[in-house]
Design an enzyme around this catalytic site. Structure first.
Site, short mmCIF file in Angstrom:
data_model
loop_
_atom_site.label_atom_id
_atom_site.label_comp_id
_atom_site.label_asym_id
_atom_site.label_seq_id
_atom_site.Cartn_x
_atom_site.Cartn_y
_atom_site.Cartn_z
N VAL A 195 25.80 12.95 -26.97
CA VAL A 195 27.14 13.15 -26.41
C VAL A 195 28.19 12.75 -27.45
O VAL A 195 29.23 13.41 -27.58
CB VAL A 195 27.31 12.33 -25.11
CG1 VAL A 195 28.74 12.45 -24.58
CG2 VAL A 195 26.33 12.81 -24.05
N GLY A 196 27.92 11.70 -28.20
CA GLY A 196 28.87 11.26 -29.22
C GLY A 196 29.11 12.32 -30.29
O GLY A 196 30.24 12.50 -30.75
N GLY A 212 28.11 5.38 -25.92
CA GLY A 212 27.08 6.09 -25.19
C GLY A 212 26.07 6.71 -26.14
O GLY A 212 25.88 6.25 -27.27
N SER A 213 25.43 7.78 -25.69
CA SER A 213 24.33 8.38 -26.43
C SER A 213 24.82 9.11 -27.68
O SER A 213 25.96 9.59 -27.73
CB SER A 213 23.57 9.36 -25.54
OG SER A 213 24.34 10.53 -25.32
N THR A 214 23.94 9.22 -28.64
CA THR A 214 24.29 9.89 -29.89
C THR A 214 24.55 11.38 -29.66
O THR A 214 25.47 11.96 -30.26
CB THR A 214 23.17 9.70 -30.92
OG1 THR A 214 23.07 8.29 -31.22
CG2 THR A 214 23.44 10.46 -32.20
N GLU A 228 30.59 4.55 -30.71
CA GLU A 228 29.55 3.51 -30.75
C GLU A 228 28.37 4.08 -30.00
O GLU A 228 28.39 4.18 -28.77
CB GLU A 228 30.06 2.21 -30.12
CG GLU A 228 29.31 0.98 -30.58
CD GLU A 228 28.07 0.69 -29.76
OE1 GLU A 228 26.97 1.06 -30.22
OE2 GLU A 228 28.19 0.10 -28.69
#
Length: 487
Positions: A236-237, A232-234, A254
Site C-alpha cells: 500500500v505504501g 502500514g504495508s509496503t 513507514e
C-alpha cells in the site's frame, strides 16, 4: 465497558467540525478475543474527506497564526487528558485491538511522551540566517506549515502510531485529517478526537474519519491535503508513494519489516534469547519492528534455539481482558491463516518445529522454527505474527549478507560482547535502526525513527526530525534598499 456512558459522543459517527453522521455508513467494533460486537463506528466516505479537507484548509491559517505558546499549551493539556483517561483508552486498546494490559499501558505512556515532545516543538528555532554574496542582503530560511496533513494509521499500535504524526503536525501549525483503521478506530481515533476537542483545539483543525481503502484513497488524492503520513504495508505504501509523487505531494512512509537479530559466537545466549523472545512475541508479533529472523552463529545455534523454544512454551496465551496473559489474540482470521501458512510451508520445506505452530480461534501459540534457510517462506516474508525462525551462519560476513538479503531495512539487533565488533557490523547493515545487545522493537520519542529500502523513506519521526518532516522550508531574502538592475 466502563466508557458506555460516553459512547453516545462517537457512536456511529465521525469527528469533523463536531460529531457527525458518516456518509459511508457504519461498522461494528468486533472484539477479536471473543468475536463479540462491542461498539459501532461511523465509516467516512470520499465526500466526508472532501468536506474535511475544505474545512481544514479554512481552519489551518488561523491555527498557524496562533502564538506558539498557546499551541504548546493545548498539546500539554491533551497529554494531561490522555493520562487522565488512561483507563478508558487502555480498556478499548485491550478489547478492540487484542492488546495485553501491559502493552496498552506502555503504548499510552509512549503517546503521552509524543505529546509532550510535540509541545516543545513550537518554541524551537524555526529558521536560520545564511550569509549572502550580495552586500546588505539578509537570507532567512524558515520552516512554514505544510497546510493540511493526512495521517493513515494502522491497527497494531493505533494510539502511538497515530499520535507520532498527529501531535507534531498540529504543534507545528498544520491541520490534520486522521484516518484510523476500522479495526482500531475507537482507541486509535475517536477517543483521541475527544481528547483534543476537550483540550481546546479549535474546530476544523483535527478531523478523525475512520474508513477503508476508498476513504484512504480519497485522502491521499485530495488536492487540499499537502502531505500524507502513512504507516502500514509496503504494498500500500508503494501505491501511496506513486500517487503523491505524481501530485508532487510530500509523503512520509513507514512500512513493513523483516527484522533480524544477529547473535554472534561471543554473545550471552541467555540475554540474547530474552531479547529475542520479547522482540518476536510482543503483541503477538504484530509489529513492524518484530524480530522476524534470528541469525545465530553455528557454534551456539543449538543452545540458542532450545532456550528460545523453552521461553516460548512458558508464555501464556489468552483473552487479555479477562486474564493476565503474555499474548492476546491475532487481529483477524486472515492474519492468522497467513501466519499459519508461512509456518506450515516452512516446515514442509524442512524447518523443524521446536515450539508452537498451533492455534485456537485467533489465539496462536508462540512458535520457534529451527533449520530455516533463506529459500523458505519464514525467512523471506514479513510474518507479522508470533513466530521466531532460526537461521545459522558461520562468519560475520555471512551474517551481514543474510541480513541484507531482505528488501526490507527497518530495524536490526546485534548481540556480542565486543562493542567495536558490533559497531563495525552495524555500519554494514542496511537498516534505519540497529540496536546492540537489545532487540528490534525500540522507540524513543526524541530519536529519528524510520527505515530504508522497502521499509520506508527514512528516519523522520522523533524530536527535531519532526520539524523537517511536517513543515516546508521557505527562503526569504531582505534588503533595506532595492537593487537596481541593468534592465
Amino acid at each position: 465497558m466502563s466508557n458506555e456512558g460516553n459512547a453516545h459522543v462517537w457512536n456511529a459517527r465521525i469527528h469533523s467540525n463536531g460529531w457527525k453522521t458518516a456518509r459511508g455508513g457504519t461498522a461494528f467494533v468486533i472484539e477479536p478475543a471473543t468475536g463479540e460486537r462491542i461498539g459501532v463506528i461511523g465509516i467516512g466516505s470520499p465526500e466526508d474527506i472532501d468536506d474535511a479537507a475544505s474545512s481544514a484548509a479554512q481552519a489551518q491559517e488561523a491555527w498557524a497564526a496562533t502564538p506558539f505558546d498557546q499551541r504548546a499549551a493545548i498539546m500539554r493539556e491533551a497529554a494531561r487528558l490522555l493520562k487522565e483517561r488512561a483507563h478508558e483508552i487502555n480498556e478499548w486498546n485491550v478489547r478492540e485491538c487484542g492488546s495485553t494490559r501491559a502493552k496498552a499501558e506502555w503504548e499510552l505512556h509512549a503517546a503521552y511522551e509524543q505529546l509532550q515532545m510535540a509541545a516543545a516543538l513550537p518554541m524551537q528555532p524555526d529558521g536560520a540566517l545564511y550569509p549572502s554574496a550580495i552586500a546588505h542582503r539578509m537570507n532567512l530560511c524558515r520552516h512554514v506549515p505544510v497546510g493540511t496533513v493526512g495521517v493513515i494509521a494502522p491497527w497494531n499500535f493505533p494510539i502511538l502510531l497515530a499520535m507520532r504524526s498527529v501531535a507534531p503536525a498540529l504543534a507545528l501549525g498544520n491541520a490534520v485529517i486522521l484516518k484510523p483503521d476500522p479495526q482500531s478506530a475507537v482507541a486509535g481515533g475517536l477517543l483521541l478526537a475527544r481528547v483534543f476537542e476537550d483540550a481546546g483545539l479549535p474546530p476544523g483543525v483535527l478531523h478523525v474519519i475512520p474508513g477503508g481503502p476508498a476513504t484512504g484513497d480519497a485522502l491521499v488524492r485530495h488536492p487540499k491535503v499537502g502531505m500524507l503520513s502513512f504507516t502500514g504495508s509496503t504494498g500500500v505504501g508503494r501505491s501511496i508513494g506513486e500517487i503523491c509523487g505524481r501530485m508532487l505531494k510530500k509523503v512520509a512512509l513507514e512500512l513493513g519489516g523483516n527484522n533480524a537479530i544477529v547473535v554472534l559466537d561471543d554473545a550471552d545466549v541467555e540475554a540474547a534469547t530474552s531479547s529475542a523472545a520479547w522482540g518476536a512475541f510482543l503483541h503477538q508479533g504484530q509489529i513492524c519492528m518484530q524480530t522476524g529472523r534470528h541469525l545465530v552463529h553455528r557454534s551456539i545455534v543449538g543452545q540458542y534455539a532450545a532456550r528460545l523454544a523453552e521461553r516460548a512454551r512458558n508464555l501464556t496465551v489468552g483473552d487479555p481482558f479477562k486474564q493476565q496473559v503474555h499474548l492476546g489474540p491475532l487481529i483477524n482470521e486472515k492474519q492468522r491463516d497467513r501466519i499459519d501458512g508461512i509456518v506450515q510451508t516452512s516446515v514442509d520445506a524442512g524447518a523443524t518445529l521446536l515450539a508452537g505452530g498451533r492455534f485456537s480461534g485467533l489465539f496462536y501459540e508462540p512458535t520457534v522454527l529451527a533449520g530455516v534457510t533463506p529459500d523458505m517462506a519464514a525467512f523471506r516474508e514479513e510474518i507479522f505474527g508470533p513466530v521466531a525462525p532460526v537461521t545459522v551462519f558461520d562468519s560475520d560476513d555471512e551474517a551481514v549478507e543474510l541480513v541484507n538479503a531482505s528488501d526490507y531495512g527497518l530495524a536490526a539487533a546485534i548481540h556480542t560482547r565486543s562493542m567495536s565488533r558490533g559497531l563495525a557490523l552495524s555500519s554494514r547493515i542496511r537498516a534505519g535502526m540497529v540496536h546492540l545487545n537489545d532487540q528490534t522493537v525500540n522507540n524513543e520519542f526524541h530519536v529519528p525513527f524510520g527505515g530504508m529500502g522497502a521499509s520506508g523513506n527514512g528516519g523522520r519521526f522523533g524530536g527535531p526530525a519532526n520539524v523537517h518532516e511536517f513543515t516546508q522550508t521557505q527562503w526569504v531574502s531582505v534588503m533595506d534598499s532595492p537593487i537596481r538592475y541593468p534592465f
